[in-house]
Design a protein around this motif. Structure first.
Motif, short mmCIF file in Angstrom:
data_model
loop_
_atom_site.label_atom_id
_atom_site.label_comp_id
_atom_site.label_asym_id
_atom_site.label_seq_id
_atom_site.Cartn_x
_atom_site.Cartn_y
_atom_site.Cartn_z
N ASP A 157 -57.83 6.23 -19.66
CA ASP A 157 -59.09 5.90 -19.00
C ASP A 157 -59.13 4.39 -18.84
O ASP A 157 -58.22 3.68 -19.28
N VAL A 158 -60.18 3.89 -18.17
CA VAL A 158 -60.30 2.44 -18.04
C VAL A 158 -60.42 1.80 -19.42
O VAL A 158 -61.01 2.38 -20.35
N VAL A 159 -59.82 0.63 -19.56
CA VAL A 159 -59.82 -0.09 -20.84
C VAL A 159 -60.31 -1.51 -20.61
O VAL A 159 -60.33 -2.02 -19.48
N PHE A 184 -60.30 -1.85 -16.65
CA PHE A 184 -59.32 -1.60 -15.60
C PHE A 184 -58.37 -0.48 -16.00
O PHE A 184 -58.32 -0.05 -17.16
N ASN A 185 -57.60 -0.03 -15.02
CA ASN A 185 -56.48 0.88 -15.25
C ASN A 185 -55.49 0.66 -14.11
O ASN A 185 -55.83 0.07 -13.07
N VAL A 186 -54.25 1.14 -14.31
CA VAL A 186 -53.20 1.03 -13.29
C VAL A 186 -52.59 2.41 -13.09
O VAL A 186 -52.24 3.09 -14.07
N VAL A 187 -52.46 2.81 -11.82
CA VAL A 187 -51.84 4.08 -11.45
C VAL A 187 -50.67 3.77 -10.54
O VAL A 187 -50.80 2.98 -9.60
N ARG A 188 -49.52 4.37 -10.80
CA ARG A 188 -48.40 4.24 -9.88
C ARG A 188 -48.03 5.63 -9.36
O ARG A 188 -48.23 6.64 -10.02
N PHE A 189 -47.49 5.65 -8.11
CA PHE A 189 -47.12 6.95 -7.56
C PHE A 189 -45.94 6.82 -6.61
O PHE A 189 -45.73 5.80 -5.95
N ASP A 190 -45.13 7.88 -6.58
CA ASP A 190 -44.16 8.14 -5.52
C ASP A 190 -44.37 9.61 -5.16
O ASP A 190 -45.40 9.93 -4.58
N ASP A 191 -43.43 10.51 -5.51
CA ASP A 191 -43.75 11.92 -5.40
C ASP A 191 -44.19 12.47 -6.76
O ASP A 191 -44.38 13.67 -6.94
N THR A 192 -44.35 11.56 -7.71
CA THR A 192 -45.01 11.83 -8.98
C THR A 192 -46.05 10.75 -9.18
O THR A 192 -46.14 9.81 -8.38
N MET A 193 -46.86 10.84 -10.22
CA MET A 193 -47.82 9.79 -10.52
C MET A 193 -47.93 9.58 -12.01
O MET A 193 -47.59 10.46 -12.81
N ALA A 202 -56.38 -9.31 -23.70
CA ALA A 202 -55.00 -9.79 -23.62
C ALA A 202 -53.99 -8.68 -23.90
O ALA A 202 -52.96 -8.58 -23.21
N ASP A 203 -54.24 -7.83 -24.88
CA ASP A 203 -53.27 -6.79 -25.23
C ASP A 203 -53.12 -5.77 -24.10
O ASP A 203 -52.00 -5.40 -23.73
N HIS A 204 -54.25 -5.29 -23.58
CA HIS A 204 -54.19 -4.30 -22.50
C HIS A 204 -53.55 -4.89 -21.24
O HIS A 204 -52.77 -4.22 -20.55
N ILE A 254 -59.67 -0.01 -10.68
CA ILE A 254 -58.47 0.84 -10.80
C ILE A 254 -57.47 0.37 -9.75
O ILE A 254 -57.75 0.45 -8.55
N PHE A 255 -56.34 -0.14 -10.18
CA PHE A 255 -55.28 -0.58 -9.29
C PHE A 255 -54.31 0.59 -9.07
O PHE A 255 -53.83 1.18 -10.05
N VAL A 256 -54.02 0.91 -7.82
CA VAL A 256 -53.07 1.96 -7.49
C VAL A 256 -51.93 1.33 -6.72
O VAL A 256 -52.16 0.66 -5.70
#
Length: 719
Positions: A381-383, A366-375, A387-389, A332-334
Motif C-alpha cells: 500500500d502507499v507508504v 507513495f508507491n511504485v508499480v512496474r509493468f510489462d506483461d506482468t506487474m 528516507a528508508d522507503h 502512485i508512480f507507474v
C-alpha cells in the motif's frame, strides 16, 4: 461501422494553387527520391523487397514527404505532401501507415498524377472503400485516406505506373498547445509498433469466455518495420513552418530537431530543418514564448462562416491567486518496462521516476508499480515518503530492464484503486510513465472514466514517438495533464514543470456559462493546475437583429477561495479554422461517450457522421477518396501490392521489441536485398519479446522429419 448509406451536404475544400502542388516542392521531393537504388549492404539502404500474402516479392515504392505548416495565433494549418515513386517495371499499389497529431481535423486530399490533379471528397467509410477498390480494379489512379485511430491513418495509392511518381497531398487543422507562457506544436513522423493483447480465441476457454477481441483492427494498425542495425532510415521528411504568433516573440526552439529560424518581423518566424531532409523516426516539436512583457492577456478568437460563429477561448487562472499551503498527497508512480521501452526510453523513464521520488515532501505517501506483461508493486500500500522507503523504491527502479509485452490495463486499475477513499484531506495522484505503444486504447479510456474516483491521472509520454492520442485523452479523462519527454536531456526540466503542477493546488469545480445559446466543448471541464489553461470552443448562431455573442463566465474554486472571470466574446479576434477545431473536438467527445457508455453506439455514430459530413472531416466512419476518371493500367497487367516499410522510432531497441531470433524469409532475394519484419506476420500482430519459439518450431520440424525417416527405414528393414 454503419452499413447504411448516409447522404448529406459535403464540405468541399478550397482549391489550392496549382503551383503549390507542381512547383518547387514536388521538384524537391523528386530530388530526394531520385537516383538509383543503393547497393544492399549491411547497414545500408538497399532495395526494399516486400511480400503481401502469398504473392511474389515486390519492391516497395520509395516515399518522401514534406510538411508545410502555417501557424496563425491559436491554430495551425498543415499541408503534408507524400511522393510515392515506383522504381519497378510493374504497376503497384502502395499502402502507407502514418501518424498525425491526435487533434488533427483532416479535411482535404488531392491526388496528382502527371499533370492531372484529382480532388478528393468525403464519403461514408464503407462507400469510400468500395469506390476505391472498384477504381483500383479498373486500372484507375486512386487514393484513399482512412483513420485507424485519431492519430493514426493509412494512405492507399492504386495504380502507380512503372517508373512513375504519384503525389498525395493531405491537409488538416489543429490547435496550438499552451502551458504557462510556452506555446508548442508537435508533428508525429513515424507510426510506432503497438502491443496488442491476445485475442480471446488464443486464450484458454476459462479466461473470460465470450469476451470480444480487445483490438479488432489489429492488422490495420501495423506495418513492416526496418531493423536500424541493418538498414539506413527510409521515408525522408522535409519541413517548413510559417509562425505568426500574434504577439512579439521571444525564444523559438526545437528540443527534437536541429532547425534554422528566420525573423521577418517581431511576431513572425520561418522555421526549417537545418539539415534539409531528415529521417521520419521521431516526433518533431516546436516551442515558442512571447518576448518579455508581450504575453497576451486574453486568448479569445472567433470565426464567422455560413450564419454561425465559432468561438475559441484559452484562459489561464492567475497564479497569484493560488494559496501557499499545498495539501498532503498520495502519489502512485507507474512505470512501463515493456519491450517497446528498450534503449533510451527506459533510461528516460527511470530518470523521470527518480526525479519524481526526490520531489516528494514530508507528509506525502507513495508507491511504485512496474509493468510489462506482468506487474509488481514495491509496497503493499502507499507508504510514508521517508528516507528508508525512498531508498528501497530507488533500488527497485534502478534494477528495472525493458522486456515483455505492454499489458497496461491491470496496472492502471491497480493504481486507480483507492484503498483510503475516506481520507478526503489528501490529494490522490497517479503519475503514469509510458510510451503508450498499445492498440487497445478504448479499454484504457473506459477504465479511467469508470474507476478514477477522486484520483487525478498524469500521463508522461516517454521516448521519441509516444502515442499522443492515448496519453492526452487518458489524462483528460483522469482530470490531469500530459507531459512528453523526448530525450534524457529533457527529463529534469519537463519533470520539474510537471511536479510543480502536481504540488500546486488546482482550480476545481470549474464551470463555463454562456449568456447566449451555444454548443460547447468540452462538455465537462477539467481541473486546472498552475500555468495550465482551459480551452473552450463553442458554436453559436446569433439571432437576427441581435449579432452580439454575449459573454462567457468561468467559475471555480482555488482551495477554499471562489474564482470567477467574465469574457466579452465580442472582443474576440478573427481566427482561421476554428470551426473545424470545434467539430473535431465534438467528434472526440462522441467517441468517448460511446466508449464509456454515456451514448449508445447508434447515437454516437449518427452524431459523428453528421459532424464529419457537414465539416468534411476524416473520422472512424468517414474517409477521403480521390479517383481519376480514366483507366491507366493496361487490361490484364498485374497490380502488385506493397506495404511501405516504417522506421523504428529513434532510441528504440529492435531486439528488445521483436526478439533476437527474428524469422528470415527463405526467399534468397529477400534475404540478400532487405530484411523487413512485418508485425502482422508474427502470429499475433504485436511487438514481441525475446522468445525462442522459432527455434523450438524448427527443432520440432527436424525431429518430426527424423521420426518419419526412422519409420520409413524401419519398414524397409522389416521387409
Amino acid at each position: 461501422m454503419l452499413r447504411r448509406s448516409i447522404s448529406g451536404p459535403r464540405s468541399m475544400p478550397e482549391p489550392l494553387p496549382r503551383n503549390l502542388l507542381l512547383g518547387p516542392l514536388v521538384a524537391a521531393l523528386l530530388t530526394v527520391l531520385g537516383g538509383p537504388p543503393a547497393r544492399a549492404e549491411e547497414g545500408g539502404g538497399g532495395t526494399l523487397i516486400l511480400r503481401h500474402g502469398g504473392s511474389a516479392p515486390v519492391e516497395a515504392p520509395r516515399l518522401a514527404a514534406d510538411a508545410a505548416i502555417a501557424v496563425s495565433g491559436p491554430t495551425a494549418r498543415a499541408t503534408i505532401t507524400q511522393a510515392f515513386r515506383n522504381t519497378t517495371t510493374e504497376w503497384v499499389e502502395g499502402t502507407y501507415l502514418f501518424p498525425l497529431p491526435e487533434d488533427a481535423a483532416v479535411d482535404a486530399m488531392r491526388l496528382v498524377v502527371g499533370d492531372r490533379v484529382i480532388v478528393a471528397d468525403i464519403r461514408e467509410r464503407q462507400a469510400a472503400r468500395r469506390d476505391y477498390e472498384a477504381a483500383r480494379d479498373e486500372g484507375k489512379a486512386a487514393a484513399l485516406i482512412e483513420q485507424q485511430r485519431p492519430n493514426l491513418f493509412t494512405n492507399a495509392v492504386a495504380n502507380i505506373g512503372p517508373g512513375e511518381t504519384v503525389i498525395v497531398q493531405i491537409q488538416y487543422q489543429q490547435t496550438v498547445r499552451r502551458s504557462g507562457d510556452t506555446y508548442s506544436l508537435r508533428l508525429p513522423t513515424v507510426a510506432a509498433p503497438r502491443y496488442n493483447p491476445a485475442p480471446p480465441a488464443l486464450l484458454p476457454a476459462a479466461d473470460r469466455p465470450g469476451e470480444p477481441d480487445p483490438v479488432p483492427d489489429r492488422n490495420a494498425i501495423f506495418g513492416p518495420v526496418l531493423d536500424p542495425s541493418r538498414h539506413a532510415p527510409v521515408n525522408p521528411l522535409t519541413l517548413a513552418i510559417d509562425l505568426k504568433a500574434g504577439f512579439p516573440l521571444g525564444s523559438v526552439a526545437s528540443a527534437t530537431h536541429a532547425i534554422t529560424v528566420e525573423a521577418p518581423s517581431e511576431d513572425e518566424r520561418r522555421i526549417a530543418l537545418r539539415d534539409g531532409a531528415t529521417a521520419a523516426d521521431r516526433d518533431f516539436e516546436l516551442t515558442w514564448t512571447p518576448a518579455p512583457g508581450a504575453a497576451p492577456a486574453l486568448g479569445l478568437f472567433r470565426e464567422r462562416k455560413a450564419g454561425t460563429q465559432t468561438v475559441l477561448a484559452v484562459v489561464t487562472p492567475p497564479a497569484a491567486a493560488l494559496p501557499a499551503a499545498p495539501a498532503p498527497r498520495d502519489v502512485i508512480f507507474v512505470i512501463d518496462n515493456s519491450g517497446s521501452m528498450g534503449g533510451t526510453s527506459i533510461r528516460q523513464a527511470k530518470a523521470s521516476l527518480l526525479v519524481g521520488l526526490d520531489r516528494l515532501r514530508p507528509g506525502d505517501r507513495f508507491n511504485v508499480v512496474r509493468f510489462d506483461d506482468t506487474m509488481e508493486t514495491v509496497f503493499p500500500d502507499v507508504v510514508a515518503a521517508d528516507a528508508d522507503h525512498l531508498a528501497q523504491a530507488k533500488r527497485f527502479v534502478a534494477g528495472l530492464e525493458a522486456r515483455g509485452g505492454t499489458e497496461m490495463l491491470a496496472p492502471l486499475r491497480a493504481a486507480l484503486e483507492d484503498a483510503h477513499p475516506e481520507e478526503t484531506g489528501r490529494v490522490r495522484q497517479v503519475v503514469f510513465l509510458t510510451d503508450g505503444a498499445i492498440g487497445d486504447e478504448a479499454r484504457i479510456f473506459q477504465a479511467v472514466a469508470e474507476e478514477r474516483g477522486r484520483t487525478r491521472l498524469f500521463m508522461v509520454g516517454i521516448g521519441s514517438a509516444p502515442n499522443g492520442h492515448l496519453m492526452r485523452h487518458a489524462a483528460e479523462l483522469g482530470r490531469g495533464t500530459f507531459t512528453q519527454i523526448a530525450s534524457v536531456a529533457e527529463v529534469a526540466d519537463r519533470m520539474r514543470d510537471l511536479l510543480v503542477k502536481l504540488e500546486s493546488p488546482v482550480v476545481t469545480d470549474l464551470a463555463a456559462t454562456f449568456s447566449e445559446e451555444a454548443e460547447v466543448t468540452p462538455a465537462q471541464l477539467p481541473d486546472l493546475y498552475r500555468g495550465e489553461p482551459v480551452t473552450i470552443a463553442a458554436r453559436m448562431r446569433p439571432a437576427e437583429g441581435r449579432p452580439t455573442l454575449g459573454t462567457l463566465t468561468l467559475t471555480g474554486r482555488i482551495g477554499d477561495t471562489p474564482w470567477r472571470t467574465v469574457l466579452d466574446l465580442d472582443r474576440a479576434q478573427e481566427g482561421a479554422g476554428i470551426g473545424k477545431v470545434w467539430a473535431r473536438a465534438r467528434i472526440g467527445e462522441a467517441e468517448t461517450a460511446r466508449i464509456t457508455g454515456r451514448m449508445t453506439p447508434e447515437a454516437s455514430d449518427a452524431a459523428i457522421l453528421r459532424l464529419a459530413l457537414d465539416h468534411g472531416l476524416t473520422t472512424r466512419l468517414t474517409s477521403l477518396v480521390a479517383i481519376d476518371a480514366t483507366p491507366r493500367r493496361p487490361r490484364g497487367a498485374r497490380l502488385a501490392r506493397a506495404d511501405l516499410p516504417l522506421n523504428l522510432p529513434a532510441g528504440w531497441d529492435f531486439e528488445a521489441l521483436f526478439g533476437q531470433d527474428v524469422p528470415h524469409d527463405p526467399d534468397p532475394i529477400l534475404h540478400r536485398r532487405a530484411e523487413l519484419i512485418p508485425a502482422a506476420a508474427r502470429g499475433i500482430a504485436l511487438p514481441q519479446t525475446a522468445t525462442d519459439h522459432e527455434v523450438r518450431l524448427m527443432l520440432g520440424a527436424v525431429l518430426l522429419a527424423l521420426a518419419l525417416l526412422l519409420r520409413i527405414g524401419g519398414r524397409r528393414v522389416a521387409r
